[in-house]
Design a protein around this motif. Sequence first.
Motif, PDB file in Angstrom:
ATOM      1  N   PRO A  85       0.803  -1.215   0.000  1.00 53.95           N
ATOM      2  CA  PRO A  85       0.000   0.000   0.000  1.00 53.95           C
ATOM      3  C   PRO A  85       0.845   1.278   0.000  1.00 53.95           C
ATOM      4  O   PRO A  85       0.433   2.287  -0.568  1.00 53.95           O
ATOM      5  CB  PRO A  85      -0.860  -0.106   1.255  1.00 53.95           C
ATOM      6  N   ALA A  86       2.030   1.245   0.602  1.00 55.02           N
ATOM      7  CA  ALA A  86       2.882   2.443   0.597  1.00 55.02           C
ATOM      8  C   ALA A  86       3.364   2.728  -0.819  1.00 55.02           C
ATOM      9  O   ALA A  86       3.370   3.886  -1.264  1.00 55.02           O
ATOM     10  CB  ALA A  86       4.072   2.249   1.543  1.00 55.02           C
ATOM     11  N   TYR A  87       3.750   1.697  -1.544  1.00 51.21           N
ATOM     12  CA  TYR A  87       4.173   1.866  -2.923  1.00 51.21           C
ATOM     13  C   TYR A  87       3.005   2.328  -3.791  1.00 51.21           C
ATOM     14  O   TYR A  87       3.162   3.209  -4.641  1.00 51.21           O
ATOM     15  CB  TYR A  87       4.776   0.569  -3.468  1.00 51.21           C
ATOM     16  N   ALA A  88       1.824   1.754  -3.575  1.00 50.82           N
ATOM     17  CA  ALA A  88       0.638   2.159  -4.322  1.00 50.82           C
ATOM     18  C   ALA A  88       0.349   3.648  -4.085  1.00 50.82           C
ATOM     19  O   ALA A  88       0.062   4.387  -5.038  1.00 50.82           O
ATOM     20  CB  ALA A  88      -0.563   1.309  -3.920  1.00 50.82           C
ATOM     21  N   SER A  89       0.433   4.084  -2.860  1.00 43.89           N
ATOM     22  CA  SER A  89       0.193   5.480  -2.523  1.00 43.89           C
ATOM     23  C   SER A  89       1.211   6.380  -3.224  1.00 43.89           C
ATOM     24  O   SER A  89       0.859   7.434  -3.762  1.00 43.89           O
ATOM     25  CB  SER A  89       0.254   5.689  -1.016  1.00 43.89           C
ATOM     26  N   LYS A  90       2.458   5.978  -3.218  1.00 46.80           N
ATOM     27  CA  LYS A  90       3.531   6.740  -3.884  1.00 46.80           C
ATOM     28  C   LYS A  90       3.235   6.866  -5.377  1.00 46.80           C
ATOM     29  O   LYS A  90       3.362   7.951  -5.952  1.00 46.80           O
ATOM     30  CB  LYS A  90       4.882   6.062  -3.667  1.00 46.80           C
ATOM     31  N   LEU A  91       2.833   5.768  -6.018  1.00 46.31           N
ATOM     32  CA  LEU A  91       2.508   5.816  -7.444  1.00 46.31           C
ATOM     33  C   LEU A  91       1.315   6.731  -7.716  1.00 46.31           C
ATOM     34  O   LEU A  91       1.295   7.476  -8.697  1.00 46.31           O
ATOM     35  CB  LEU A  91       2.201   4.408  -7.965  1.00 46.31           C
ATOM     36  N   LEU A  92       0.318   6.680  -6.846  1.00 48.29           N
ATOM     37  CA  LEU A  92      -0.880   7.508  -7.042  1.00 48.29           C
ATOM     38  C   LEU A  92      -0.575   8.990  -6.913  1.00 48.29           C
ATOM     39  O   LEU A  92      -1.181   9.828  -7.582  1.00 48.29           O
ATOM     40  CB  LEU A  92      -1.965   7.118  -6.043  1.00 48.29           C
ATOM     41  N   GLN A  93       0.387   9.322  -6.060  1.00 47.75           N
ATOM     42  CA  GLN A  93       0.738  10.727  -5.865  1.00 47.75           C
ATOM     43  C   GLN A  93       1.570  11.275  -7.027  1.00 47.75           C
ATOM     44  O   GLN A  93       1.796  12.461  -7.120  1.00 47.75           O
ATOM     45  CB  GLN A  93       1.477  10.921  -4.536  1.00 47.75           C
ATOM     46  N   GLY A  94       2.038  10.355  -7.880  1.00 49.40           N
ATOM     47  CA  GLY A  94       2.679  10.731  -9.130  1.00 49.40           C
ATOM     48  C   GLY A  94       4.102  11.090  -9.056  1.00 49.40           C
ATOM     49  O   GLY A  94       4.720  11.681  -9.853  1.00 49.40           O
TER      50      GLY A  94
END
Length: 126
Positions: free
Chosen positions: A117-126
């Motif tokens: 989830p931390a990586y997913a959040s990082k990707l979503l923030q662009g």
Amino acid sequence: MTAIDSDTLVRDFVDTFNAQDADALAPFFTEDIVFAAYGDAPVKGRDAVVALWKGVFANFGQVKFETVHQAVNGDVVIAEQVHGLALPGGKLAPIMNMAVYELRDGKIAAWRDYTNPAYASKLLQG
């Protein structure tokens, strides 16, 4: 249910999911489905899972699943997927995910998504 039927059911589910119509997902689920994803608390029951996805579809600019590989053993389907998620106005983030589906009577009784989830959040923030 045969492996071919299980494979087809999950592939049909992913295709339906990509239409982003949460109500269309309901027929794929048992009444007592349990959905767990991204480290969040499990969501129990068809109506609750459909409501969750209504909220996701409403809050994200884009949601799309793509199956990379899928393995079937009877009523268990394991799918390596890319979850494409985009916040409104944002770029599509390709989030690698492993999904496990447990089927019962031709429907999804349990669905678990595993990702970082931390990586997913990082990707979503662009």
